[in-house]
Design a protein around this motif. Structure first.
Motif, PDB file in Angstrom:
ATOM      1  N   THR A 166      75.639  96.605  13.989  1.00 38.14           N
ATOM      2  CA  THR A 166      75.043  96.899  15.262  1.00 38.14           C
ATOM      3  C   THR A 166      74.230  95.772  15.815  1.00 38.14           C
ATOM      4  O   THR A 166      73.347  95.522  16.621  1.00 38.14           O
ATOM      5  CB  THR A 166      74.132  98.094  15.491  1.00 38.14           C
ATOM      6  OG1 THR A 166      73.180  98.277  14.493  1.00 38.14           O
ATOM      7  CG2 THR A 166      75.156  99.249  15.405  1.00 38.14           C
ATOM      8  N   LEU A 167      74.151  94.845  14.663  1.00 40.14           N
ATOM      9  CA  LEU A 167      73.101  93.729  14.754  1.00 40.14           C
ATOM     10  C   LEU A 167      73.405  92.766  15.878  1.00 40.14           C
ATOM     11  O   LEU A 167      72.452  92.245  16.839  1.00 40.14           O
ATOM     12  CB  LEU A 167      72.830  92.811  13.729  1.00 40.14           C
ATOM     13  CG  LEU A 167      72.127  91.747  13.270  1.00 40.14           C
ATOM     14  CD1 LEU A 167      70.573  92.349  13.733  1.00 40.14           C
ATOM     15  CD2 LEU A 167      72.097  91.006  12.221  1.00 40.14           C
ATOM     16  N   LEU A 168      74.475  92.415  16.086  1.00 35.14           N
ATOM     17  CA  LEU A 168      74.686  91.485  17.316  1.00 35.14           C
ATOM     18  C   LEU A 168      74.538  92.318  18.665  1.00 35.14           C
ATOM     19  O   LEU A 168      73.863  91.539  19.635  1.00 35.14           O
ATOM     20  CB  LEU A 168      76.359  91.398  17.225  1.00 35.14           C
ATOM     21  CG  LEU A 168      76.760  90.167  16.019  1.00 35.14           C
ATOM     22  CD1 LEU A 168      78.353  89.825  16.146  1.00 35.14           C
ATOM     23  CD2 LEU A 168      75.984  88.880  16.319  1.00 35.14           C
TER      24      LEU A 168
ATOM     25  N   GLY B 268      71.783  91.259  21.455  1.00 33.85           N
ATOM     26  CA  GLY B 268      72.171  90.946  22.866  1.00 33.85           C
ATOM     27  C   GLY B 268      70.892  91.851  23.725  1.00 33.85           C
ATOM     28  O   GLY B 268      70.741  91.350  24.801  1.00 33.85           O
ATOM     29  N   LEU B 269      70.863  93.116  23.389  1.00 33.02           N
ATOM     30  CA  LEU B 269      69.788  93.850  24.038  1.00 33.02           C
ATOM     31  C   LEU B 269      68.568  93.277  24.044  1.00 33.02           C
ATOM     32  O   LEU B 269      67.667  93.355  24.866  1.00 33.02           O
ATOM     33  CB  LEU B 269      69.929  95.220  23.372  1.00 33.02           C
ATOM     34  CG  LEU B 269      71.160  96.199  23.718  1.00 33.02           C
ATOM     35  CD1 LEU B 269      71.197  97.499  22.780  1.00 33.02           C
ATOM     36  CD2 LEU B 269      71.292  96.459  25.287  1.00 33.02           C
ATOM     37  N   VAL B 270      67.885  92.835  22.815  1.00 35.16           N
ATOM     38  CA  VAL B 270      66.726  92.003  22.831  1.00 35.16           C
ATOM     39  C   VAL B 270      66.648  90.969  23.678  1.00 35.16           C
ATOM     40  O   VAL B 270      65.607  90.835  24.457  1.00 35.16           O
ATOM     41  CB  VAL B 270      66.323  91.979  21.286  1.00 35.16           C
ATOM     42  CG1 VAL B 270      65.234  90.946  21.073  1.00 35.16           C
ATOM     43  CG2 VAL B 270      66.162  93.044  20.406  1.00 35.16           C
ATOM     44  N   TYR B 271      67.653  89.968  23.599  1.00 37.26           N
ATOM     45  CA  TYR B 271      67.752  89.014  24.535  1.00 37.26           C
ATOM     46  C   TYR B 271      67.567  89.468  26.085  1.00 37.26           C
ATOM     47  O   TYR B 271      66.898  88.821  26.796  1.00 37.26           O
ATOM     48  CB  TYR B 271      68.841  88.260  24.279  1.00 37.26           C
ATOM     49  CG  TYR B 271      69.075  87.181  25.315  1.00 37.26           C
ATOM     50  CD1 TYR B 271      69.871  87.261  26.339  1.00 37.26           C
ATOM     51  CD2 TYR B 271      68.573  85.857  24.993  1.00 37.26           C
ATOM     52  CE1 TYR B 271      70.106  85.880  27.118  1.00 37.26           C
ATOM     53  CE2 TYR B 271      68.427  84.842  25.799  1.00 37.26           C
ATOM     54  CZ  TYR B 271      69.466  84.705  26.911  1.00 37.26           C
ATOM     55  OH  TYR B 271      69.690  83.652  27.558  1.00 37.26           O
ATOM     56  N   ALA B 272      68.536  90.233  26.518  1.00 33.65           N
ATOM     57  CA  ALA B 272      68.312  90.837  27.755  1.00 33.65           C
ATOM     58  C   ALA B 272      67.055  91.476  28.151  1.00 33.65           C
ATOM     59  O   ALA B 272      66.591  91.251  29.088  1.00 33.65           O
ATOM     60  CB  ALA B 272      69.690  92.094  27.999  1.00 33.65           C
TER      61      ALA B 272
END
Length: 653
Positions: free
Chosen positions: A420-422, A426-430
């Motif tokens: 689930t890292l990717l 992506g969620l962190v970046y968003a």
């Protein structure tokens, strides 16, 4: 028996002194000392002494000292410890005002030793007196200790050093620290606070020999102070007005000193003279020092313009509490004066006197004071830095502990997290991008809101100034009326004056409103009718006037022509509609606006229009003016003169 006789003698002396001083006071000025003596107890005397704006308005500090000594003796006789402490505080302040700093310090220290029995107000007064005494004696290390004491007992949150830096000649450092500490605390709409801020910054620049930049800051300060003084929407206390006058005099004095530095002596003289006159009324030692500085600069300006008599008049003034640097400057000016008038013997005397003063100044001691102060301030900065470092260390340690625990948890679930890292990245970046966007939006919103507040403030100020200018035009028309004998000319001027007032009311209503885009017409019509009645004093007061415009609002483009139309109609009714008796006179005004469509109607039950109205339409200025104004509203004026009275109406969009 002895105690009774002693008390009686003191009371008789008090009454005698009160009577003697009372005879000496002029009828047109109330003596604060008399008010002080008339107070029934020590507590009220204490309040009068420390709350009076100008306690030395009639009686000198020595008169006060003699009077307080009598009350002090009486308190000792009656063992009234509270009154004794209060009178000693007054004594300490008076000795400070007289420049007897050693006596003032001794009394203040004695009082502060018993601070546990004092209230917060008394403690603050004693510490303020000590602070001022140490400043005048250049004991800056002691002054800093007092300020630290204020912070520790909660009288002040921060310890400020900028005034001490300035006293040591470090004006640039003083200015930088003052800007850093004070500017963030001033609200954008606090015109008095902004005036004080720019005045202080300008003075530091002047002391740092940056006269042109200082002039710019001081003019900003004066502009903000004018806004504060002329703001009729806020009530001001007598103390606030007194403080504003002192601040204005201080600013003008500093502007005058800048003119002297720039060689603009003629511009400097009136500013310095007016500043000296106002600052003399202040009991503050700081303002008295300003009086001395302004007087010396005034003498310098007159000397440069070869106005020797005026220069010598300023230099001959004997000042109390003049410091060594001011004395050196005065002697230099006297020597220059005698050089100019070719009295070289006297010039040499003052040059020698300056040399003796300079020799007597202990440079080593001055250097020691500066070094001691720098060490103390450095220690203070070191303490603050150490606190920040310790706090940062604590935060870092906490962060390390949390990170270590997180690493352990990550190791345990590494296999599951790798899938689930990717998605998580992506969620962190968003999420981070969303926070950044929200922050940018919030900052932009804050900037826009500040710009809108500033725009509203400027618009209100513009409308206020336009209203004032229109009132000035009205006053000029009134003056012209008084100087005119022609009846027709007087009537024409009065009509013009009434029209100007109608327009001025629009701008007055605008700057008084929270919403600058529209005007509430019910209140405006009422104000306009009152204004017209004031012009036609002999008519219109018995007429019944009904106004039906509740809830109707117009923008300024429609309100101004509408106001002028209504001004013409009401004026004509007052002048012509009721020539014999206006007791049964009636006027009805109706105004409505639904969406884009509006309707206006005006009727009175007077004598109506004359038969030749159609012919007079082209010659009557009033009717021609109304027709043009109605045309501006993209409508046509309708007149109905059938029946009783007259009726005007039109639709508008």
């Amino acid at each position: 028996m002895k105690l009774f006789l002693k008390t009686s003698i003191i009371a008789l002396i008090t009454v005698f002194c009160h009577a003697s001083w009372g005879q000496a006071i002029q009828d047109d000025e109330i003596s604060v000392l008399n008010q002080f003596q008339d107070a029934p107890n020590s507590g009220e005397r204490f309040d009068i002494f420390f709350n009076s704006m100008d306690r030395y308005n009639v009686n000198s500090a020595y008169d006060w000292l003699d009077t307080i000594k009598i009350y002090l003796s009486n308190s000792q006789t009656t063992n009234d410890s509270i009154a004794l402490g209060q009178y000693k505080m007054m004594q300490a302040q008076i000795y400070n005002d007289l420049g007897d700093y050693d006596k003032s310090i001794a009394l203040a220290k004695e009082l502060y030793a018993a601070k546990d029995s004092m209230n917060r107000t008394s403690i603050k007064i004693v510490l303020d007196v000590l602070d001022d005494n140490y400043a005048n004696l250049q004991l800056y290390d002691k002054q800093i200790e007092i300020r630290k004491e204020k912070r520790e007992i909660g009288i002040t949150e921060n310890v400020a050093f900028y005034d001490i830096y300035s006293n040591l000649g470090l004006h640039r450092k003083a200015r930088n620290q003052y800007i850093m500490e004070v500017k963030p605390t001033i609200a954008d709409n606090d015109s008095y606070g902004l005036a004080e801020y720019h005045s202080k910054v300008g003075n530091y620049l002047r002391l740092d020999n940056s006269a042109p930049t200082a002039m710019s800051e001081l003019k900003k300060a004066k502009a903000y102070l004018d806004v504060f003084i002329n703001d009729i929407s806020k009530e001001k206390t007598e103390q606030q007005l007194f403080d504003a006058d002192l601040l204005k005099a201080e600013i003008e004095g500093n502007i005058g000193k800048c003119h002297v530095l720039l060689g603009e002596y003629e511009e400097a003289i009136p500013l310095l003279e007016s500043s000296i006159e106002v600052l003399k009324s202040s009991p503050s030692n700081g303002h008295q020092s300003e009086v001395i500085e302004n007087t010396l600069n005034l003498a310098d300006a007159n000397l440069q313009l070869e106005q020797f008599r005026d220069a010598k008049k300023s230099l001959d003034i004997e000042f109390d509490n003049i410091n060594a640097l001011q004395d050196i400057k005065r002697n230099s000016l006297l020597a220059a004066f005698y050089d100019r008038v070719e009295n070289y013997q006297n010039a040499a005397t003052y040059y020698k006197r300056n040399e003796r003063i300079k020799d007597s100044l202990n440079q080593k001691q001055s250097s020691l004071i500066k070094q001691q102060l720098v060490t103390i301030v450095a220690n203070e900065d070191l303490e603050n830095s150490q606190r920040l470092i310790d706090e940062q260390k604590r935060i870092n340690e906490l962060a390390r502990s949390e990170m270590k625990a997180k690493d352990e948890r990550i190791n345990l679930v590494f296999i599951s997290l790798i899938f689930t890292l990717l998605g998580f990245a992506g969620l962190v970046y968003a999420y981070l991008k969303s926070i950044k966007n929200q922050r940018l939006i919030a900052e932009q919103k804050h900037i826009i809101e500040n710009a809108l507040v500033e725009k509203d403030s400027l618009l209100k100020e513009i409308h206020h100034r336009v209203k004032n200018n229109l009132q000035m035009v009205s006053s000029l028309l009134s003056l012209q009326t008084k100087n005119t004998r022609s009846k027709s000319a007087i009537e024409a001027l009065e009509e013009g004056k009434s029209r100007v007032k109608a327009m001025a009311l629009i701008h007055q209503k605008l700057y008084q409103n929270d919403d600058l885009s529209v005007i509430e017409m019910q209140g405006y019509i009422e104000s306009l009718i009152n204004s017209v009645q004031s012009v036609y004093k002999k008519g219109g007061h018995n007429i019944s006037i009904t106004i039906d415009a509740e809830g109707t609002e117009l923008d300024i483009d429609r309100a101004i022509p509408f106001g002028l139309i209504l001004n013409e109609l009401v004026s004509n009714s007052f002048k012509y509609a009721f020539p014999e008796n206006d007791e049964n006179g009636k006027i009805y005004i109706h105004l409505r606006k639904n969406g884009e469509q509006g309707y206006f109607e005006y009727t009175d039950n007077g004598v109506g229009l004359p038969e030749d109205t159609e012919e007079r339409t082209h010659s009557s200025m009033g009717i021609r003016l109304m027709n043009r104004l109605v045309n501006q509203l993209q409508s046509k004026l309708n007149i109905d003169k059938a029946g009783e009275g007259v009726r005007f109406w039109f639709n508008f969009s």
